[in-house]
Design a protein around this motif. Structure first.
Motif, PDB file in Angstrom:
ATOM      1  N   ASP A   1       0.629  -1.296   0.117  1.00  0.00           N
ATOM      2  CA  ASP A   1      -0.112  -0.022   0.011  1.00  0.00           C
ATOM      3  C   ASP A   1       0.950   1.136   0.006  1.00  0.00           C
ATOM      4  OD1 ASP A   1       0.948   0.335   2.601  1.00  0.00           O
ATOM      5  OD2 ASP A   1      -0.910   0.470   3.513  1.00  0.00           O
ATOM      6  N   TRP A   2       2.247   1.017  -0.325  1.00  0.00           N
ATOM      7  CA  TRP A   2       2.890   2.421  -0.116  1.00  0.00           C
ATOM      8  C   TRP A   2       4.080   2.325  -1.309  1.00  0.00           C
ATOM      9  CZ3 TRP A   2       2.634   6.882   2.195  1.00  0.00           C
ATOM     10  CH2 TRP A   2       3.997   7.529   2.164  1.00  0.00           C
ATOM     11  N   VAL A   3       4.687   1.173  -1.647  1.00  0.00           N
ATOM     12  CA  VAL A   3       5.872   0.832  -2.376  1.00  0.00           C
ATOM     13  C   VAL A   3       5.394   0.856  -3.884  1.00  0.00           C
ATOM     14  CG1 VAL A   3       8.166  -0.058  -2.620  1.00  0.00           C
ATOM     15  CG2 VAL A   3       7.214   0.262  -0.459  1.00  0.00           C
ATOM     16  N   ARG A   4       6.253   1.425  -4.871  1.00  0.00           N
ATOM     17  CA  ARG A   4       6.247   1.121  -6.270  1.00  0.00           C
ATOM     18  C   ARG A   4       7.186  -0.046  -6.226  1.00  0.00           C
ATOM     19  NH1 ARG A   4       8.557   4.966  -9.364  1.00  0.00           N
ATOM     20  NH2 ARG A   4       6.994   4.744 -11.380  1.00  0.00           N
ATOM     21  N   GLN A   5       6.793  -1.287  -6.823  1.00  0.00           N
ATOM     22  CA  GLN A   5       7.695  -2.490  -6.870  1.00  0.00           C
ATOM     23  C   GLN A   5       8.401  -2.660  -8.184  1.00  0.00           C
ATOM     24  OE1 GLN A   5       9.927  -4.000  -5.488  1.00  0.00           O
ATOM     25  NE2 GLN A   5       8.322  -4.250  -3.731  1.00  0.00           N
TER      26      GLN A   5
ATOM     27  N   VAL B   1       7.869  -1.897 -13.486  1.00  0.00           N
ATOM     28  CA  VAL B   1       7.615  -1.231 -12.101  1.00  0.00           C
ATOM     29  C   VAL B   1       5.971  -0.809 -12.134  1.00  0.00           C
ATOM     30  CG1 VAL B   1       8.191   1.046 -10.900  1.00  0.00           C
ATOM     31  CG2 VAL B   1       9.926   0.362 -12.575  1.00  0.00           C
ATOM     32  N   LEU B   2       5.655  -1.482 -11.041  1.00  0.00           N
ATOM     33  CA  LEU B   2       4.295  -1.625 -10.946  1.00  0.00           C
ATOM     34  C   LEU B   2       3.825  -0.873  -9.792  1.00  0.00           C
ATOM     35  CD1 LEU B   2       2.904  -5.442 -11.113  1.00  0.00           C
ATOM     36  CD2 LEU B   2       2.207  -3.218 -12.295  1.00  0.00           C
ATOM     37  N   THR B   3       2.774   0.013  -9.872  1.00  0.00           N
ATOM     38  CA  THR B   3       2.380   0.987  -8.756  1.00  0.00           C
ATOM     39  C   THR B   3       1.512   0.053  -7.974  1.00  0.00           C
ATOM     40  OG1 THR B   3       1.202   2.963  -8.171  1.00  0.00           O
ATOM     41  CG2 THR B   3       0.153   1.592 -10.088  1.00  0.00           C
ATOM     42  N   THR B   4       1.072   0.378  -6.541  1.00  0.00           N
ATOM     43  CA  THR B   4       0.047  -0.221  -5.871  1.00  0.00           C
ATOM     44  C   THR B   4      -1.035  -0.582  -6.586  1.00  0.00           C
ATOM     45  OG1 THR B   4       1.254   1.049  -3.917  1.00  0.00           O
ATOM     46  CG2 THR B   4      -0.993   0.164  -3.655  1.00  0.00           C
TER      47      THR B   4
ATOM     48  N   ARG C   1      12.925 -11.574 -10.215  1.00  0.00           N
ATOM     49  CA  ARG C   1      13.554 -11.031  -9.198  1.00  0.00           C
ATOM     50  C   ARG C   1      12.396  -9.894  -8.683  1.00  0.00           C
ATOM     51  NH1 ARG C   1      18.284 -12.027 -11.938  1.00  0.00           N
ATOM     52  NH2 ARG C   1      20.178 -12.580 -10.772  1.00  0.00           N
ATOM     53  N   VAL C   2      12.333  -9.765  -7.502  1.00  0.00           N
ATOM     54  CA  VAL C   2      11.585  -8.702  -6.931  1.00  0.00           C
ATOM     55  C   VAL C   2      12.581  -7.687  -6.310  1.00  0.00           C
ATOM     56  CG1 VAL C   2       9.635  -8.012  -5.211  1.00  0.00           C
ATOM     57  CG2 VAL C   2       9.560 -10.291  -6.390  1.00  0.00           C
ATOM     58  N   GLY C   3      12.519  -6.594  -6.469  1.00  0.00           N
ATOM     59  CA  GLY C   3      13.277  -5.371  -6.007  1.00  0.00           C
ATOM     60  C   GLY C   3      14.812  -5.636  -6.304  1.00  0.00           C
ATOM     61  N   GLY C   4      14.903  -6.422  -7.445  1.00  0.00           N
ATOM     62  CA  GLY C   4      16.380  -6.682  -7.761  1.00  0.00           C
ATOM     63  C   GLY C   4      17.101  -7.425  -6.841  1.00  0.00           C
ATOM     64  N   ARG C   5      16.581  -8.346  -6.079  1.00  0.00           N
ATOM     65  CA  ARG C   5      17.050  -9.117  -4.904  1.00  0.00           C
ATOM     66  C   ARG C   5      17.305 -10.583  -5.716  1.00  0.00           C
ATOM     67  NH1 ARG C   5      14.022  -8.020   0.485  1.00  0.00           N
ATOM     68  NH2 ARG C   5      14.758  -9.961   0.943  1.00  0.00           N
ATOM     69  N   ASP C   6      18.459 -11.322  -5.236  1.00  0.00           N
ATOM     70  CA  ASP C   6      18.640 -12.694  -5.653  1.00  0.00           C
ATOM     71  C   ASP C   6      17.779 -13.385  -4.567  1.00  0.00           C
ATOM     72  OD1 ASP C   6      20.060 -11.848  -7.795  1.00  0.00           O
ATOM     73  OD2 ASP C   6      22.151 -12.627  -6.816  1.00  0.00           O
ATOM     74  N   ASP C   7      17.452 -13.090  -3.660  1.00  0.00           N
ATOM     75  CA  ASP C   7      16.920 -13.900  -2.431  1.00  0.00           C
ATOM     76  C   ASP C   7      15.353 -13.679  -2.423  1.00  0.00           C
ATOM     77  OD1 ASP C   7      16.767 -11.396  -1.440  1.00  0.00           O
ATOM     78  OD2 ASP C   7      17.592 -11.992   0.531  1.00  0.00           O
ATOM     79  N   LEU C   8      14.915 -12.816  -3.392  1.00  0.00           N
ATOM     80  CA  LEU C   8      13.307 -12.695  -3.231  1.00  0.00           C
ATOM     81  C   LEU C   8      12.798 -12.687  -4.715  1.00  0.00           C
ATOM     82  CD1 LEU C   8      10.786 -12.191  -1.598  1.00  0.00           C
ATOM     83  CD2 LEU C   8      11.383  -9.707  -2.114  1.00  0.00           C
ATOM     84  N   GLY C   9      11.810 -13.962  -5.025  1.00  0.00           N
ATOM     85  CA  GLY C   9      11.337 -14.044  -6.229  1.00  0.00           C
ATOM     86  C   GLY C   9      10.954 -15.395  -6.399  1.00  0.00           C
ATOM     87  N   ILE C  10      11.113 -15.780  -7.848  1.00  0.00           N
ATOM     88  CA  ILE C  10      10.698 -17.200  -8.420  1.00  0.00           C
ATOM     89  C   ILE C  10      11.923 -17.523  -9.257  1.00  0.00           C
ATOM     90  CG2 ILE C  10       9.017 -18.648  -9.565  1.00  0.00           C
ATOM     91  CD1 ILE C  10       6.855 -16.710  -8.843  1.00  0.00           C
ATOM     92  N   LEU C  11      12.671 -18.593  -8.746  1.00  0.00           N
ATOM     93  CA  LEU C  11      13.654 -19.191  -9.691  1.00  0.00           C
ATOM     94  C   LEU C  11      13.076 -20.426 -10.481  1.00  0.00           C
ATOM     95  CD1 LEU C  11      16.530 -19.534 -10.875  1.00  0.00           C
ATOM     96  CD2 LEU C  11      17.073 -20.965  -8.701  1.00  0.00           C
TER      97      LEU C  11
ATOM     98  N   THR D   1      13.336   0.458 -18.584  1.00  0.00           N
ATOM     99  CA  THR D   1      12.013   0.456 -18.025  1.00  0.00           C
ATOM    100  C   THR D   1      11.039   0.224 -18.876  1.00  0.00           C
ATOM    101  OG1 THR D   1      13.112   1.810 -15.904  1.00  0.00           O
ATOM    102  CG2 THR D   1      10.818   1.587 -16.078  1.00  0.00           C
ATOM    103  N   PHE D   2      10.164  -0.641 -18.470  1.00  0.00           N
ATOM    104  CA  PHE D   2       8.884  -0.646 -19.572  1.00  0.00           C
ATOM    105  C   PHE D   2       8.207   0.311 -19.304  1.00  0.00           C
ATOM    106  CE2 PHE D   2       4.485  -2.305 -19.825  1.00  0.00           C
ATOM    107  CZ  PHE D   2       4.434  -2.723 -21.108  1.00  0.00           C
ATOM    108  N   ASP D   3       7.495   0.877 -20.712  1.00  0.00           N
ATOM    109  CA  ASP D   3       6.772   1.729 -20.718  1.00  0.00           C
ATOM    110  C   ASP D   3       5.502   1.464 -21.756  1.00  0.00           C
ATOM    111  OD1 ASP D   3       5.395   4.362 -21.245  1.00  0.00           O
ATOM    112  OD2 ASP D   3       6.982   5.446 -21.674  1.00  0.00           O
ATOM    113  N   PRO D   4       4.448   1.442 -21.021  1.00  0.00           N
ATOM    114  CA  PRO D   4       3.250   1.140 -22.006  1.00  0.00           C
ATOM    115  C   PRO D   4       2.780   2.073 -23.158  1.00  0.00           C
ATOM    116  CG  PRO D   4       2.465   0.976 -19.695  1.00  0.00           C
ATOM    117  CD  PRO D   4       4.011   1.546 -19.619  1.00  0.00           C
ATOM    118  N   LEU D   5       3.316   3.247 -22.981  1.00  0.00           N
ATOM    119  CA  LEU D   5       2.851   4.288 -23.877  1.00  0.00           C
ATOM    120  C   LEU D   5       2.957   3.875 -25.336  1.00  0.00           C
ATOM    121  CD1 LEU D   5       1.241   7.066 -23.281  1.00  0.00           C
ATOM    122  CD2 LEU D   5       3.791   8.179 -23.712  1.00  0.00           C
ATOM    123  N   ASP D   6       4.168   3.352 -25.843  1.00  0.00           N
ATOM    124  CA  ASP D   6       4.466   2.987 -27.033  1.00  0.00           C
ATOM    125  C   ASP D   6       4.674   1.810 -27.364  1.00  0.00           C
ATOM    126  OD1 ASP D   6       6.778   2.814 -25.684  1.00  0.00           O
ATOM    127  OD2 ASP D   6       7.953   4.220 -27.297  1.00  0.00           O
ATOM    128  N   TYR D   7       3.862   0.672 -26.490  1.00  0.00           N
ATOM    129  CA  TYR D   7       4.456  -0.451 -26.601  1.00  0.00           C
ATOM    130  C   TYR D   7       3.193  -1.596 -27.136  1.00  0.00           C
ATOM    131  CZ  TYR D   7       5.203  -5.564 -24.796  1.00  0.00           C
ATOM    132  OH  TYR D   7       5.528  -6.811 -24.836  1.00  0.00           O
TER     133      TYR D   7
END
Length: 277
Positions: free
Chosen positions: A29-33, A64-67, A85-95, A114-120
C-alpha cells in the motif's frame, strides 16, 4: 516483503518448451515495486487484466508496478533457468528450472530499460480516442496542503483542493463519453484507481499513446505528470475514485463519480457514525 506466500526465493520445476504466464500484482500500500525477469525473452501480455495487442518481445527490461497495478508476463521456458526478481534481489522472487536443479541464478544485467506502456505493442481499434467528441470533460488536480484532518494536523492529500468528504463529485449520464485530465502537482506519486471500469490512456505529459490500446484501472501518476484518459459512462452507480496508496486515501484523497438519477440512502463523513476499515 513477500511474493505470494513466500518471503524468500520460490523454486519451480518447469519443463523446457512450456508456455508460462506470470501475473504480477503489487499489493503493497505504499511502495512502487520493481520486477525483473532474466534468462528468457518475454512479453507483457496484459495490463490490469486487459490483454495488449501484439505485445513486443522484451529483454533486459524491468517492470515497475504501482500499488494495485497488475502486469501479465508471458514467455516460453528455455532449457536453462529463468529468474523473476522482486526489487532486484537474488533472495526474493521465483527461480524456474527445466531440470529441477536450482544451483544457478541468471545474472541481473548491469543496464536495464524500464517498461513503458505508452508506445508498446501495436495500435488497434477503440470505441473512442483522442480525436473523439466528448460529452463531458473533467480536470482532476492532485496536490498537498497542511491542515487539520479528524482533529490532527497533517500533510493532507487533496483532489481539486479539497479532502474527503468535501471533495467534489464528478457527475455523468449513462452513455456519455467522458474525458478526464489528471494533473499531479504534489510531491509524491499517486496510483489513481477509478472503480467500476477501465479507462483508456490517451496521452501522458502531452505525448500521445501510440502502442497497443492501454486500458487501465490503476494509473501511476508521478509528480508533475499530466494524463489524459477517457471512458464511456456505461456502469451506473456511485463509484469511488481514490489514490490506491491507502495512507493518502485515508488523509483525504478520495472522491466519487456519480451518475445522474442514481441515489443512495447512505451518507459520508464522520458525523454519520460509519467506521470504514
Amino acid at each position: 516483503m513477500a511474493i505470494g506466500d513466500h518471503d524468500g526465493l520460490q523454486q519451480r520445476a518447469i519443463p523446457a518448451g512450456t508456455p508460462v504466464r506470470l501475473r504480477l500484482i503489487n499489493t503493497d500500500d505504499w511502495v512502487r515495486q520493481t520486477f525483473t525477469l532474466t534468462g528468457a525473452p518475454f512479453q507483457v501480455a496484459a495490463i490490469d487484466g486487459t490483454d495488449l495487442n501484439e505485445p513486443e518481445t522484451l529483454q533486459d527490461t524491468q517492470l515497475v508496478l504501482t500499488t494495485g497495478g497488475r502486469y501479465d508476463v508471458t514467455f516460453v521456458m528455455p532449457d536453462h533457468p529463468v529468474m523473476l526478481r522482486v526489487g532486484g534481489r537474488d533472495d526474493l522472487g521465483i527461480l524456474m528450472s527445466p531440470d529441477g536443479q536450482f544451483d544457478r541464478i541468471p545474472p541481473l544485467p548491469e543496464k536495464l530499460e524500464t517498461f513503458d506502456p505508452l508506445d508498446y505493442g501495436a495500435p488497434a481499434a477503440t470505441p473512442f480516442g483522442a480525436d473523439s467528441d466528448f460529452d463531458r470533460e473533467f480536470t482532476l488536480v492532485l496536490d498537498n496542503k497542511l491542515g487539520f484532518f479528524n482533529g490532527t494536523f497533517e500533510m493532507l492529500y487533496t483532489m481539486n483542493g479539497e479532502v474527503f468528504p468535501n471533495t467534489p463529485m464528478f457527475m455523468v449520464r449513462e452513455g456519455e463519453r467522458i474525458k478526464m485530465t489528471i494533473i499531479n502537482r504534489g510531491a509524491v506519486d499517486h496510483p489513481m484507481h477509478l472503480h467500476g471500469r477501465h479507462v483508456l490512456v490517451l496521452s501522458r505529459n502531452g505525448v500521445p499513446s501510440t502502442g497497443s490500446p492501454w486500458w487501465s484501472d490503476t494509473l501511476d501518476v508521478l509528480p508533475g505528470d499530466v494524463y489524459e484518459i477517457a471512458f464511456r459512462a456505461d456502469n451506473p452507480g456511485i463509484w469511488m475514485d481514490h489514490c490506491h496508496n491507502l495512507v493518502h486515501a485515508e488523509l483525504g484523497m478520495t472522491m466519487h463519480l456519480g451518475y445522474t438519477g442514481v441515489t443512495t440512502p447512505f451518507k459520508v463523513g464522520r458525523a454519520t457514525g460509519n467506521r470504514p476499515e
